[in-house]
Motif scaffolding. Structure first.
Motif, PDB file in Angstrom:
ATOM      1  N   GLY A 182       0.832  16.645  13.886  1.00 57.80           N
ATOM      2  CA  GLY A 182       1.929  16.172  13.034  1.00 57.80           C
ATOM      3  C   GLY A 182       1.359  15.179  12.052  1.00 57.80           C
ATOM      4  N   GLY A 183       2.242  14.394  11.442  1.00 54.82           N
ATOM      5  CA  GLY A 183       1.749  13.358  10.553  1.00 54.82           C
ATOM      6  C   GLY A 183       2.316  13.479   9.165  1.00 54.82           C
ATOM      7  N   ARG A 184       1.989  12.484   8.359  1.00 55.20           N
ATOM      8  CA  ARG A 184       2.533  12.409   7.009  1.00 55.20           C
ATOM      9  C   ARG A 184       1.831  13.420   6.096  1.00 55.20           C
ATOM     10  NH1 ARG A 184       3.824   6.539   4.471  1.00 55.20           N
ATOM     11  NH2 ARG A 184       4.213   7.150   2.341  1.00 55.20           N
ATOM     12  N   LEU A 187      -1.427  12.669   4.118  1.00 59.09           N
ATOM     13  CA  LEU A 187      -2.709  12.507   4.792  1.00 59.09           C
ATOM     14  C   LEU A 187      -3.281  13.890   5.104  1.00 59.09           C
ATOM     15  CD1 LEU A 187      -1.849   9.633   7.280  1.00 59.09           C
ATOM     16  CD2 LEU A 187      -3.344   9.493   5.292  1.00 59.09           C
ATOM     17  N   HIS A 242      -5.047  11.729  16.052  1.00 58.33           N
ATOM     18  CA  HIS A 242      -3.620  12.081  16.078  1.00 58.33           C
ATOM     19  C   HIS A 242      -3.136  12.268  17.512  1.00 58.33           C
ATOM     20  CE1 HIS A 242      -3.730  13.747  11.693  1.00 58.33           C
ATOM     21  NE2 HIS A 242      -4.128  12.493  11.798  1.00 58.33           N
ATOM     22  N   PRO A 245       0.831  -1.215   0.000  1.00 60.88           N
ATOM     23  CA  PRO A 245       0.000   0.000   0.000  1.00 60.88           C
ATOM     24  C   PRO A 245       0.861   1.258   0.000  1.00 60.88           C
ATOM     25  CG  PRO A 245      -0.128  -1.150   2.109  1.00 60.88           C
ATOM     26  CD  PRO A 245       0.618  -2.036   1.188  1.00 60.88           C
ATOM     27  N   ASP A 246       0.355   2.300  -0.692  1.00 63.11           N
ATOM     28  CA  ASP A 246       1.055   3.597  -0.694  1.00 63.11           C
ATOM     29  C   ASP A 246       0.872   4.272   0.657  1.00 63.11           C
ATOM     30  OD1 ASP A 246       1.564   3.171  -3.382  1.00 63.11           O
ATOM     31  OD2 ASP A 246      -0.313   4.115  -3.977  1.00 63.11           O
ATOM     32  N   LEU A 247      -0.353   4.342   1.080  1.00 67.26           N
ATOM     33  CA  LEU A 247      -0.679   4.901   2.386  1.00 67.26           C
ATOM     34  C   LEU A 247      -1.306   3.789   3.211  1.00 67.26           C
ATOM     35  CD1 LEU A 247      -2.396   8.288   1.422  1.00 67.26           C
ATOM     36  CD2 LEU A 247      -0.190   8.025   2.564  1.00 67.26           C
ATOM     37  N   ALA A 248      -0.965   3.726   4.463  1.00 72.19           N
ATOM     38  CA  ALA A 248      -1.562   2.699   5.330  1.00 72.19           C
ATOM     39  C   ALA A 248      -1.728   3.294   6.728  1.00 72.19           C
ATOM     40  CB  ALA A 248      -0.685   1.453   5.366  1.00 72.19           C
ATOM     41  N   VAL A 249      -2.906   3.794   6.991  1.00 74.23           N
ATOM     42  CA  VAL A 249      -3.179   4.323   8.334  1.00 74.23           C
ATOM     43  C   VAL A 249      -3.579   3.149   9.206  1.00 74.23           C
ATOM     44  CG1 VAL A 249      -4.601   5.866   9.713  1.00 74.23           C
ATOM     45  CG2 VAL A 249      -3.924   6.525   7.409  1.00 74.23           C
ATOM     46  N   ARG A 250      -2.828   2.968  10.275  1.00 79.64           N
ATOM     47  CA  ARG A 250      -3.111   1.830  11.158  1.00 79.64           C
ATOM     48  C   ARG A 250      -3.509   2.335  12.531  1.00 79.64           C
ATOM     49  NH1 ARG A 250       1.969  -0.032   9.107  1.00 79.64           N
ATOM     50  NH2 ARG A 250       1.650  -1.494   7.414  1.00 79.64           N
ATOM     51  N   ARG A 274      -6.265   2.223   3.633  1.00 79.63           N
ATOM     52  CA  ARG A 274      -5.058   2.020   2.819  1.00 79.63           C
ATOM     53  C   ARG A 274      -5.383   2.369   1.364  1.00 79.63           C
ATOM     54  NH1 ARG A 274      -3.443  -4.108   4.557  1.00 79.63           N
ATOM     55  NH2 ARG A 274      -5.233  -4.535   3.222  1.00 79.63           N
TER      56      ARG A 274
END
Lengths: 346, 480
Positions: free
Chosen positions: A267-269, A272, A147, A30-35, A290
């Motif tokens: 914060g964070g990517r 997103l 977050h 996956p490119d993005l994967a928020v878990r 994802r």
């Protein structure tokens, strides 16, 4: 024959033990994967009035699949539609996908697959999940990753609190208190305003006061009250009150509302862009989801190299060299097709 | 085997080459350990940040400050609040609250730089105050016996290594050396067991190429210390039962056993072979009075050492027993009922064969079961070899290995822990057994091929777990 075999053995091992597993290891990721493990907070039944969504940046070409983490709230089969838009929640509709949901099957993620979007690299998209067929609510809820770190947890209780004002207090286990999520059975700001107030226990001064934006609709889920982080608050006791004036019914235990506290700083990517609800951006939280694009193995290898650097090649070289050294050891020791009787006193 | 014919006839296990690992094989083992050193990212050993925190705290508590406390920098805030876990570190090691916070801040900064939060699925939110509670709330390692940590702290102090990442790589280097030592000891035990070198080579390869074992060559963990000491104890026990080495072997056996148990109680599996060795020795009427005294003295000394260590040197560490010794007898029936559950078996398999990112991601069940089947067949073959042993096989050494493995499995069941790393304390014994099972029952003409088969299988297993599991999970499948 023996000499050929002794050459073929390490070559075969390098092929079967390095190149083939690596080929399969470079499969799509996956490119993005928020878990969120364990999953802590869900948004309640997905409603047509307050459909949850998420804005994100696609990192690869050929965006073709979005997985959304869902949990069944009502134990009936249901149906959910994902609407994908260009850029934002107000953008052009690009794809619509419908998915049947079986409450008995609880996959980690529910996959919405669609025709790939060719030039998706570096572009923003927004998706929304909503009930189908004119239903007001779906049977499932989306999982939400706030977050912050989960701090104090007053677990989901077994009674509805019918009062207009609910309260609770807690000892903050961490610094940077920045949200309190209370368990809400039914809330609609169309029925009246909802206000949250927080203060340090024993003090009269209110530290935080939050008015819930309108419209907000929650059915059997967590309602977040978010505020600027309170620094150096670990070890301090806080109290809070939610006044709903008939707009909400909360869930609790022994008269106190169930809730979780969250701690941390924003914060964070960059990819997103945060969750949306009723079209309103909620940048302090994301859906647990994802995205998948059509990246090639070479792209995956390049990405791995960007992350691992020279150590990746060093590891591969050492692995190959270790196989060659074993092969040489076997030849020397006579454990090989081409036996070379030698003294084993190395 | 080729070199078997070139060996002089003599007593089994007394080959002249039993002392060292053949050079090319040693090189292969070191290179293989380096693979994992390079590929396992910093802080990706289970609980590695907390093990490091404990080591760093001990470097501070002994006076040589490798972390400058905030008092000295003039940044000491008043009324520092410590969480429960931070307080535990402060109380156990005696360092100041500001030192606890500063050390944790340095570790978490490095963890952020190395993308810890992207890799570990259950880690929390990385942005905010820099404490280890952010990663896993309320976790400590200071309840462990402190021997391993004191040794590491002493090394850091002697070399004056202050940077947290240099400290990490240095301690990982010690783990790599320990890994090499364990493989070497396995080889030597294999040489004791059977005059044919192939069996020893196969045993060394099994131990060296088992993915989860070699992965521990690249991490900081007190299991690493327990394993190398346990391996030493196993080696000297094997010598003792063969009545070699004299009093030195006996002393070394007890010394290593004491060190292993003082490092972590999970090394308990070595007690059964030692007990067997002592009983066997006197049952044969071998014991001159002075040996009896030495044995008795060493046993008492070992016990005293353990008791003094746990009670006086590390008074807060009684819970260090928790790793394998049953705390209450009432727990035993429950724990043993779990042993025969599917959960226990699968947990043991996945943590022995291959699981990644702090045990959060796995390989296919088919692979785990396939590996289990192959190893179980090896054990079955070893059983056959034990029962039908020929003159060339040292049955006593085989028995030592069996006792170590069975005692360790029993202890794991009694404690209710299925993690494979606990079993690795007796991995040399297990490796020798499986290697014996896959070679000895076969006719001599086949044994070379069997060693090759074992080597091929281990290399392919390692390659699959490494390049199809560990690598993509560490570098491709990141959380956002």
């Amino acid at each position: 024959m023996g000499r050929i075999a002794s050459v073929l053995w390490p070559i075969g091992l390098i092929l079967a033990g390095l190149l083939v597993p690596l080929w399969y290891g470079l499969r799509e990721h996956p490119d993005l994967a928020v878990r969120s493990t364990p999953r802590r907070t869900h948004g309640g039944l997905i409603g047509i009035e307050a459909a949850p969504g998420q804005r994100f940046l696609s990192e690869g070409p050929g965006l073709k699949r979005i997985d959304v983490a869902l949990t069944p709230i009502i134990q009936f089969p249901g149906e959910l539609e994902l609407v994908l838009r260009a850029d934002s929640q107000h953008g052009e509709v690009l794809r619509r996908v419908t998915l049947l949901l079986d409450p008995k099957r609880r996959p980690q993620f529910n996959a919405f697959e669609f025709e790939p979007i060719e030039d998706s690299t570096g572009r923003y998209y927004h998706f929304e999940v909503r009930p189908t067929g004119g239903d007001l609510f779906a049977t499932h809820a989306v999982w939400i990753r706030y977050h912050g770190n989960a701090g104090y947890d007053a677990p989901w209780g077994d009674e509805f609190l019918e009062t207009q004002t609910v309260e609770n207090s807690f000892l903050s286990p961490l610094d940077d208190l920045r949200a309190v999520a209370v368990v809400c059975e039914d809330l609609s700001t169309t029925r009246g305003p909802v206000r949250f107030e927080l203060w340090e226990s024993g003090e009269s001064k209110t530290l935080v006061s939050v008015d819930l934006p309108s419209p907000t609709v929650i059915r059997t889920g967590y309602l977040f009250f978010s505020f600027p982080p309170i620094p150096n608050c670990a070890g301090k006791r806080f109290s809070f009150r939610v006044t709903s004036d008939g707009a909400a019914k909360f869930v609790g235990r022994k008269g106190s509302v169930s809730f979780k506290s969250f701690h941390g700083v924003p914060g964070g990517r960059p990819g997103l862009q945060g969750m949306t609800q009723s079209g309103e951006p909620l940048t302090d939280r994301d859906l647990v989801f994802r995205t998948w694009s059509s990246k090639t193995r070479l792209t995956e290898l390049r990405e791995a190299y960007d992350r691992a650097g020279w150590k990746l090649w060093a590891a591969m070289i050492c692995w190959v060299a270790s196989v060659l050294a074993i092969s040489r050891a076997f030849s020397t020791l006579g454990i090989m097709w081409n036996r070379v009787p030698v003294s084993d006193s190395q | 085997m080729a070199q078997a014919s070139s060996e002089p006839e003599g007593a089994p296990g007394q080959s002249k080459s039993g002392d060292g690992l053949p050079v090319w094989l040693a090189l292969a083992v070191v290179l293989h350990g380096l693979v994992y050193t390079f590929i396992v990212p910093p802080w990706m050993g289970e609980d590695e940040p907390w093990h490091m925190e404990y080591v760093r705290a001990l470097t501070l508590s002994s006076g040589s400050q490798l972390v400058v406390p905030l008092e000295e920098t003039g940044e000491e805030p008043e009324g520092i609040y410590l969480s429960q876990s931070q307080n535990e570190v402060q109380v156990t090691t005696g360092i100041s609250p500001s030192q606890v916070l500063k050390s944790q801040a340095e570790i978490t900064t490095s963890m952020q730089a190395h993308h810890f939060w992207e890799r570990v699925d259950f880690a929390g939110w990385e942005h905010g105050s820099d404490t280890l509670d952010q990663a896993v709330f309320n976790h400590v390692e200071t309840y462990q016996p402190s021997l391993y940590y004191r040794l590491c702290a002493t090394a850091l102090q002697l070399l004056k290594i202050r940077d947290v990442e240099l400290q990490l790589w240095f301690l990982r280097g010690l783990s790599l050396i320990s890994y090499f030592g364990i493989v070497l000891i396995t080889y030597k035990i294999g040489r004791l067991l059977h005059p044919e070198q192939g069996l020893a080579v196969a045993a060394a390869l099994i131990v060296a190429w088992l993915p989860m074992h070699v992965r521990q060559a690249a991490v900081i963990n007190n299991d690493v210390g327990a394993r190398i000491f346990a391996a030493g104890a196993l080696w000297y026990t094997s010598l003792f039962v063969l009545e070699r080495g004299g009093a030195r072997s006996v002393l070394a056996m007890f010394l290593f056993a004491g060190l292993a148990l003082a490092t972590k109680a999970s090394a308990v599996g070595i007690l059964a072979p030692i007990a067997f060795g002592v009983v066997h020795y006197y049952a044969r009427g071998r014991g001159p009075a002075r040996y009896a005294l030495i044995t008795l003295g060493a046993t008492v000394g070992c016990l005293l050492f353990a008791v003094i260590y746990w009670l006086i040197v590390s008074p807060g560490e009684w819970t260090g027993l928790e790793s394998l010794v049953p705390i209450g007898m009432s727990d035993l029936p429950y724990h043993f009922s779990r042993v025969f559950s599917r959960y226990f078996f699968l947990e043991f398999l996945r943590t022995s064969v291959g699981t990644f990112n702090w045990y959060t991601r796995n390989l296919s069940m088919g692979l785990y079961l396939g590996v289990a089947l192959v190893l179980a067949l090896g054990l079955l073959g070893s059983l056959v070899a034990t029962v039908k042993s020929k003159s060339s096989l040292q049955r006593k050494v085989l028995l030592v290995c069996w006792l170590a493995v069975l005692c360790q499995l029993f202890a794991m069941g009694a404690r209710g822990f299925a993690a494979g790393r606990f079993f690795f304390s007796v991995l040399p014994a297990f490796g020798v057994l499986v290697a014996a099972g896959w070679t000895v029952p076969f006719p001599p003409a086949w044994r070379d091929r069997m060693v090759l088969l074992v080597a091929t299988g281990m290399i392919l297993l390692d390659g699959f777990v490494l390049w199809n599991g560990l690598f993509p999970h560490q570098y491709l499948e990141w959380g956002s």
